[in-house]
Design a protein around this motif. Structure first.
Motif, PDB file in Angstrom:
ATOM      1  N   TRP A 242      80.003  69.428  98.944  1.00 47.67           N
ATOM      2  CA  TRP A 242      80.287  68.495 100.042  1.00 47.67           C
ATOM      3  C   TRP A 242      79.916  67.058  99.671  1.00 47.67           C
ATOM      4  O   TRP A 242      80.353  66.116 100.334  1.00 47.67           O
ATOM      5  N   TYR A 243      79.065  66.902  98.661  1.00 42.69           N
ATOM      6  CA  TYR A 243      78.725  65.555  98.197  1.00 42.69           C
ATOM      7  C   TYR A 243      79.689  65.195  97.077  1.00 42.69           C
ATOM      8  O   TYR A 243      79.362  65.199  95.904  1.00 42.69           O
ATOM      9  N   ASP A 244      80.901  64.906  97.471  1.00 41.12           N
ATOM     10  CA  ASP A 244      81.972  64.718  96.488  1.00 41.12           C
ATOM     11  C   ASP A 244      83.049  63.855  97.139  1.00 41.12           C
ATOM     12  O   ASP A 244      83.348  64.019  98.322  1.00 41.12           O
ATOM     13  N   PRO A 245      83.662  62.942  96.379  1.00 38.53           N
ATOM     14  CA  PRO A 245      84.706  62.092  96.956  1.00 38.53           C
ATOM     15  C   PRO A 245      85.896  62.868  97.519  1.00 38.53           C
ATOM     16  O   PRO A 245      86.670  62.330  98.304  1.00 38.53           O
ATOM     17  N   ALA A 246      86.039  64.147  97.127  1.00 38.19           N
ATOM     18  CA  ALA A 246      87.179  64.942  97.609  1.00 38.19           C
ATOM     19  C   ALA A 246      86.875  65.685  98.906  1.00 38.19           C
ATOM     20  O   ALA A 246      87.783  66.212  99.549  1.00 38.19           O
ATOM     21  N   ALA A 247      85.603  65.722  99.325  1.00 40.00           N
ATOM     22  CA  ALA A 247      85.223  66.522 100.499  1.00 40.00           C
ATOM     23  C   ALA A 247      85.901  66.021 101.773  1.00 40.00           C
ATOM     24  O   ALA A 247      86.315  66.813 102.623  1.00 40.00           O
ATOM     25  N   TYR A 248      86.055  64.699 101.894  1.00 37.93           N
ATOM     26  CA  TYR A 248      86.653  64.162 103.124  1.00 37.93           C
ATOM     27  C   TYR A 248      88.082  64.662 103.294  1.00 37.93           C
ATOM     28  O   TYR A 248      88.558  64.870 104.414  1.00 37.93           O
ATOM     29  N   GLN A 249      88.786  64.875 102.166  1.00 42.87           N
ATOM     30  CA  GLN A 249      90.185  65.303 102.220  1.00 42.87           C
ATOM     31  C   GLN A 249      90.296  66.699 102.834  1.00 42.87           C
ATOM     32  O   GLN A 249      91.203  66.974 103.615  1.00 42.87           O
ATOM     33  N   MET A 250      89.335  67.560 102.496  1.00 46.98           N
ATOM     34  CA  MET A 250      89.322  68.907 103.064  1.00 46.98           C
ATOM     35  C   MET A 250      89.153  68.827 104.590  1.00 46.98           C
ATOM     36  O   MET A 250      89.841  69.528 105.348  1.00 46.98           O
ATOM     37  N   VAL A 251      88.254  67.956 105.036  1.00 51.95           N
ATOM     38  CA  VAL A 251      88.026  67.778 106.475  1.00 51.95           C
ATOM     39  C   VAL A 251      89.266  67.179 107.127  1.00 51.95           C
ATOM     40  O   VAL A 251      89.699  67.626 108.201  1.00 51.95           O
ATOM     41  N   TYR A 252      89.859  66.192 106.477  1.00 55.56           N
ATOM     42  CA  TYR A 252      91.078  65.576 107.013  1.00 55.56           C
ATOM     43  C   TYR A 252      92.185  66.623 107.178  1.00 55.56           C
ATOM     44  O   TYR A 252      92.871  66.669 108.208  1.00 55.56           O
ATOM     45  N   ASP A 253      92.344  67.465 106.174  1.00 54.59           N
ATOM     46  CA  ASP A 253      93.380  68.503 106.221  1.00 54.59           C
ATOM     47  C   ASP A 253      93.140  69.468 107.387  1.00 54.59           C
ATOM     48  O   ASP A 253      94.077  69.867 108.084  1.00 54.59           O
ATOM     49  N   ARG A 254      91.877  69.848 107.596  1.00 51.98           N
ATOM     50  CA  ARG A 254      91.545  70.726 108.725  1.00 51.98           C
ATOM     51  C   ARG A 254      91.915  70.062 110.049  1.00 51.98           C
ATOM     52  O   ARG A 254      92.487  70.692 110.938  1.00 51.98           O
ATOM     53  N   PHE A 255      91.575  68.783 110.171  1.00 51.41           N
ATOM     54  CA  PHE A 255      91.848  68.079 111.420  1.00 51.41           C
ATOM     55  C   PHE A 255      93.333  67.830 111.627  1.00 51.41           C
ATOM     56  O   PHE A 255      93.811  67.786 112.762  1.00 51.41           O
ATOM     57  N   SER A 256      94.064  67.669 110.539  1.00 46.99           N
ATOM     58  CA  SER A 256      95.509  67.402 110.672  1.00 46.99           C
ATOM     59  C   SER A 256      96.262  68.610 111.210  1.00 46.99           C
ATOM     60  O   SER A 256      97.396  68.485 111.665  1.00 46.99           O
ATOM     61  N   ARG A 257      95.627  69.785 111.192  1.00 44.31           N
ATOM     62  CA  ARG A 257      96.254  70.969 111.777  1.00 44.31           C
ATOM     63  C   ARG A 257      96.055  71.027 113.293  1.00 44.31           C
ATOM     64  O   ARG A 257      96.715  71.808 113.974  1.00 44.31           O
ATOM     65  N   GLU A 258      95.141  70.204 113.816  1.00 37.64           N
ATOM     66  CA  GLU A 258      94.842  70.177 115.257  1.00 37.64           C
ATOM     67  C   GLU A 258      95.237  68.863 115.929  1.00 37.64           C
ATOM     68  O   GLU A 258      95.584  68.841 117.100  1.00 37.64           O
ATOM     69  N   PHE A 259      95.162  67.776 115.168  1.00 36.20           N
ATOM     70  CA  PHE A 259      95.416  66.451 115.718  1.00 36.20           C
ATOM     71  C   PHE A 259      96.686  65.861 115.113  1.00 36.20           C
ATOM     72  O   PHE A 259      96.930  66.026 113.915  1.00 36.20           O
ATOM     73  N   PRO A 260      97.498  65.137 115.908  1.00 38.15           N
ATOM     74  CA  PRO A 260      98.629  64.425 115.314  1.00 38.15           C
ATOM     75  C   PRO A 260      98.115  63.350 114.360  1.00 38.15           C
ATOM     76  O   PRO A 260      97.033  62.789 114.574  1.00 38.15           O
ATOM     77  N   VAL A 261      98.867  63.063 113.323  1.00 37.68           N
ATOM     78  CA  VAL A 261      98.421  62.156 112.272  1.00 37.68           C
ATOM     79  C   VAL A 261      98.093  60.761 112.810  1.00 37.68           C
ATOM     80  O   VAL A 261      97.198  60.080 112.302  1.00 37.68           O
ATOM     81  N   GLU A 262      98.779  60.351 113.888  1.00 35.44           N
ATOM     82  CA  GLU A 262      98.504  59.009 114.427  1.00 35.44           C
ATOM     83  C   GLU A 262      97.152  58.929 115.139  1.00 35.44           C
ATOM     84  O   GLU A 262      96.689  57.837 115.495  1.00 35.44           O
ATOM     85  N   GLN A 263      96.491  60.079 115.338  1.00 35.39           N
ATOM     86  CA  GLN A 263      95.160  60.079 115.951  1.00 35.39           C
ATOM     87  C   GLN A 263      94.041  60.222 114.911  1.00 35.39           C
ATOM     88  O   GLN A 263      92.861  60.223 115.261  1.00 35.39           O
ATOM     89  N   LEU A 264      94.420  60.312 113.645  1.00 36.53           N
ATOM     90  CA  LEU A 264      93.447  60.470 112.562  1.00 36.53           C
ATOM     91  C   LEU A 264      93.385  59.197 111.723  1.00 36.53           C
ATOM     92  O   LEU A 264      94.414  58.668 111.301  1.00 36.53           O
ATOM     93  N   PHE A 265      92.175  58.740 111.479  1.00 36.57           N
ATOM     94  CA  PHE A 265      91.956  57.524 110.697  1.00 36.57           C
ATOM     95  C   PHE A 265      90.953  57.801 109.594  1.00 36.57           C
ATOM     96  O   PHE A 265      90.050  58.624 109.754  1.00 36.57           O
ATOM     97  N   VAL A 266      91.096  57.092 108.482  1.00 32.38           N
ATOM     98  CA  VAL A 266      90.183  57.274 107.358  1.00 32.38           C
ATOM     99  C   VAL A 266      89.418  55.989 107.096  1.00 32.38           C
ATOM    100  O   VAL A 266      90.003  54.913 106.977  1.00 32.38           O
ATOM    101  N   SER A 267      88.096  56.121 107.034  1.00 27.90           N
ATOM    102  CA  SER A 267      87.186  55.042 106.667  1.00 27.90           C
ATOM    103  C   SER A 267      87.419  53.760 107.459  1.00 27.90           C
ATOM    104  O   SER A 267      87.525  53.781 108.690  1.00 27.90           O
TER     105      SER A 267
END
Length: 273
Positions: A242-267
């Motif tokens: 989880w202490y890895d630059p790629a970890a956020y992408q896994m979380v983003y992918d999980r959230f993109s299955r529940e939230f529309p992309v326009e409701q998801l923001f990065v950093s």
């Protein structure tokens, strides 16, 4: 429990120019100096305000007195020069425990209700923000509360931020903000180990999620965080992936299955006005 030192200081100025990660804002506003939530990964630990203090981060807090009068004057001046967008707060939590007694943040909000900025983002991890729902409602669409919810696992919260409020209390606060019609987002910042159910937990509570990590969000590409013993905290739990630059992408992918992309923001995008 760390002994906490409280000092009372009259600041020369309260509104500071938005720079760096927060350059989308005209100003930042910090009602306190120091923060007794003492989060293990807080990038402010590596900033001059902490380093030059020569005291353990979390063991002290300066209360900024006469803040309302100072802000009233500064806000009037700032508004005469152009749009005013405020990030509160960039290096402290405006609703840390001492706010319950001192009410500096509440006094500042009262000023902003009478002289509204174009936009105010309130960044906190504290359920105490619910006390000021009456004032936040008066700001209408000019305000957004960004509630830090880094994980849905309470044991993870206790491991990384033992002095911070429980996750369940933050989720309840998001529910109250929703029911009060106050614009709010969940800030998964930084990304901590969480479960696959995390998106389903947040789905009924918010229509906006910001996902951030140390490598994007500490203002130095992760270098400030690297100087802190944060990686060891992951290793103690066997969660080092989880202490890895790629970890956020896994979380983003999980959230993109529940939230529309326009409701998801990065950093940075998720914290902008």
């Amino acid at each position: 429990m760390v002994q906490q030192e409280v000092l009372y200081k009259t600041p020369k100025t309260l509104l500071n120019k938005g720079t760096g990660f927060l350059n989308g804002y005209s100003h930042t506003l910090n009602p306190y100096t120091g923060c007794t939530f003492a989060c293990s990964y807080c990038y402010v630990r590596q900033m001059p305000v902490s380093i030059f203090r020569n005291q353990e981060w979390g063991s002290w807090v300066d209360v900024k007195v006469e803040s309302a009068a100072i802000l009233r004057k500064e806000l009037k001046c700032a508004k005469s020069k152009g749009p005013v967008t405020i990030f509160m707060s960039s290096s402290t939590d405006p609703y840390q425990p001492i706010e319950a007694k001192e009410e500096v943040t509440r006094a500042l909000l009262e000023v902003m209700v009478s002289q509204p900025p174009d936009f105010l983002l309130v960044q906190t991890r504290s359920p105490l923000v619910r006390r000021d729902i009456d004032l936040l409602q008066q700001l209408g669409e000019r305000v957004r509360v960004s509630m830090t919810v880094e994980t849905d696992r309470e044991e993870i919260r206790k491991h990384f931020t033992p002095s911070a409020p429980p996750i369940q209390a933050r989720l309840k606060t998001l529910e109250l903000l929703r029911d009060s019609g106050i614009p709010a987002q969940a800030a998964i910042a930084p990304v901590l180990p969480s479960t696959e159910a995390f998106p389903q937990i947040l789905r009924p509570l918010v229509h906006r999620v910001c996902i951030d990590d140390y490598f994007m969000g500490d203002g130095s590409g992760g270098k400030r965080t690297k100087r802190l013993p944060v990686q060891a905290l992951y290793e103690e739990l066997g969660e080092q992936e989880w202490y890895d630059p790629a970890a956020y992408q896994m979380v983003y992918d999980r959230f993109s299955r529940e939230f529309p992309v326009e409701q998801l923001f990065v950093s940075q995008k998720g914290f902008e006005p």
